[in-house]
Design an enzyme around this catalytic site. Sequence first.
Site, PDB file in Angstrom:
ATOM      1  N   GLY A   1       2.105  -2.686  -6.424  1.00 16.69           N
ATOM      2  CA  GLY A   1       1.940  -1.381  -5.784  1.00 16.69           C
ATOM      3  C   GLY A   1       0.585  -0.782  -6.144  1.00 16.69           C
ATOM      4  O   GLY A   1      -0.446  -1.146  -5.587  1.00 16.69           O
ATOM      5  N   GLY A   2       0.581   0.093  -7.136  1.00 16.36           N
ATOM      6  CA  GLY A   2      -0.622   0.854  -7.498  1.00 16.36           C
ATOM      7  C   GLY A   2      -1.881   0.013  -7.642  1.00 16.36           C
ATOM      8  O   GLY A   2      -2.947   0.394  -7.131  1.00 16.36           O
TER       9      GLY A   2
ATOM     10  N   GLU B   1      12.435  -6.138  -8.668  1.00 19.20           N
ATOM     11  CA  GLU B   1      11.661  -4.943  -8.995  1.00 19.20           C
ATOM     12  C   GLU B   1      12.526  -3.963  -9.780  1.00 19.20           C
ATOM     13  O   GLU B   1      13.219  -3.117  -9.183  1.00 19.20           O
ATOM     14  CB  GLU B   1      11.169  -4.278  -7.712  1.00 19.20           C
ATOM     15  CG  GLU B   1      10.209  -5.135  -6.917  1.00 19.20           C
ATOM     16  CD  GLU B   1       9.154  -4.284  -6.234  1.00 19.20           C
ATOM     17  OE1 GLU B   1       7.983  -4.577  -6.415  1.00 19.20           O
ATOM     18  OE2 GLU B   1       9.525  -3.317  -5.557  1.00 19.20           O
TER      19      GLU B   1
ATOM     20  N   GLU C   1      12.207   2.510  -3.271  1.00 16.42           N
ATOM     21  CA  GLU C   1      11.843   3.850  -2.782  1.00 16.42           C
ATOM     22  C   GLU C   1      12.559   4.153  -1.477  1.00 16.42           C
ATOM     23  O   GLU C   1      12.923   5.299  -1.206  1.00 16.42           O
ATOM     24  CB  GLU C   1      10.314   3.949  -2.618  1.00 16.42           C
ATOM     25  CG  GLU C   1       9.646   4.012  -3.993  1.00 16.42           C
ATOM     26  CD  GLU C   1       8.202   3.535  -4.014  1.00 16.42           C
ATOM     27  OE1 GLU C   1       7.611   3.333  -2.943  1.00 16.42           O
ATOM     28  OE2 GLU C   1       7.685   3.362  -5.133  1.00 16.42           O
TER      29      GLU C   1
ATOM     30  N   TRP D   1       0.831  -1.218   0.000  1.00 16.94           N
ATOM     31  CA  TRP D   1       0.000   0.000   0.000  1.00 16.94           C
ATOM     32  C   TRP D   1       0.856   1.256   0.000  1.00 16.94           C
ATOM     33  O   TRP D   1       0.334   2.349  -0.161  1.00 16.94           O
ATOM     34  CB  TRP D   1      -0.905   0.030   1.227  1.00 16.94           C
ATOM     35  CG  TRP D   1      -1.962  -1.034   1.274  1.00 16.94           C
ATOM     36  CD1 TRP D   1      -2.154  -2.055   0.382  1.00 16.94           C
ATOM     37  CD2 TRP D   1      -2.985  -1.177   2.272  1.00 16.94           C
ATOM     38  NE1 TRP D   1      -3.231  -2.817   0.769  1.00 16.94           N
ATOM     39  CE2 TRP D   1      -3.760  -2.309   1.924  1.00 16.94           C
ATOM     40  CE3 TRP D   1      -3.324  -0.464   3.421  1.00 16.94           C
ATOM     41  CZ2 TRP D   1      -4.855  -2.730   2.689  1.00 16.94           C
ATOM     42  CZ3 TRP D   1      -4.400  -0.887   4.189  1.00 16.94           C
ATOM     43  CH2 TRP D   1      -5.159  -2.007   3.807  1.00 16.94           C
TER      44      TRP D   1
HETATM   45  C1  PEP Z   1       6.192  -1.496  -5.828  1.00 18.26           C
HETATM   46  O1  PEP Z   1       6.237  -0.378  -5.340  1.00 18.26           O
HETATM   47  O2  PEP Z   1       6.704  -2.443  -5.230  1.00 18.26           O
HETATM   48  C2  PEP Z   1       5.531  -1.660  -7.111  1.00 18.26           C
HETATM   49  C3  PEP Z   1       5.765  -2.748  -7.771  1.00 18.26           C
HETATM   50  O3  PEP Z   1       4.722  -0.618  -7.526  1.00 18.26           O
HETATM   51  P1  PEP Z   1       3.814  -0.601  -8.852  1.00 18.26           P
HETATM   52  O4  PEP Z   1       3.057  -1.904  -8.921  1.00 18.26           O
HETATM   53  O5  PEP Z   1       2.898   0.564  -8.675  1.00 18.26           O
HETATM   54  O6  PEP Z   1       4.730  -0.446 -10.017  1.00 18.26           O
END
Ligand code: PEP
Length: 253
Positions: free
Chosen positions: A236-237, A169, A99, A12
């Site tokens: 994520g999103g 990632e 991040e 989240w």
């Molecule tokens: C994340 O922050 O781990 C991520 C994969 O974000 P998103 O799915 O928004 O790219």
Amino acid sequence: MSQRTSVIAGNWKMNKTTSDARIYVEELIGLVAGKEGVEIILCPPFTCLAEVNAMLEGTDVRVSAQNMHFEELGAYTGEISAGMLTDIGVTDVILGHSERREHFCEDDESLAKKVPAAIDAGIRPILCVGESDEEREAGSTETKLERQLTQDLAGISGGQLAGIIVAYEPIWAIGTGKTATPQIAQEACAFIRKTLAGEFTPAAAAQVRILYGGSVKPGNITELMVEEDIDGALVGGACLTASDFARIVDFGR
Ligand code: PEP
């Protein structure tokens, strides 16, 4: 798809108040009830962890923090320890998210302490690794992954490795809508497994669940999940809406 149990984790990030979380979890529980063959993990912000965990009691959905400190206690204003997380029923922790590496100076040295600290406290680390756009362009993706894996996991044994989760990632795919192709994601995940086999043992590496993360949505999860070394997704999103997250959990069905 491999024989390893799939994992779908929803991060989240810095979203949702406790009352938002209540509405979300109530909806999600109804949507994922009875789902088998996939481990579901929710990663809310610290403020919602206890409430989300209480609501999920009696379900198989696990609760993860998004970060923790490596020390057990002390003068670390603003930080949370592994013991504080287990105290409220948290089972997993995301470590080394890009991040945190980018905005909060998270480095491999501190991750080398955080990973064993989490394991010692009974929390399963979800270690994030991945390259930037520039690193991929420069052909240094594998060097970056190898460095992060060897340094961040320096403090654990082969036996402990089998119980952790690694999330590949690529930074260029996070929150950008630019998902890695299944081929790119598979190549990187296979490289991660090969590196772990070399650093630890092939048997331990074969057990590690490796997730792909980066703009995963209901529309692209199935093609990613068919790949041999991709055991799930860190989302994520698209996890912020319970119905979308449930559709991702339902991948390929
Ligand atoms: C994340 O922050 O781990 C991520 C994969 O974000 P998103 O799915 O928004 O790219």
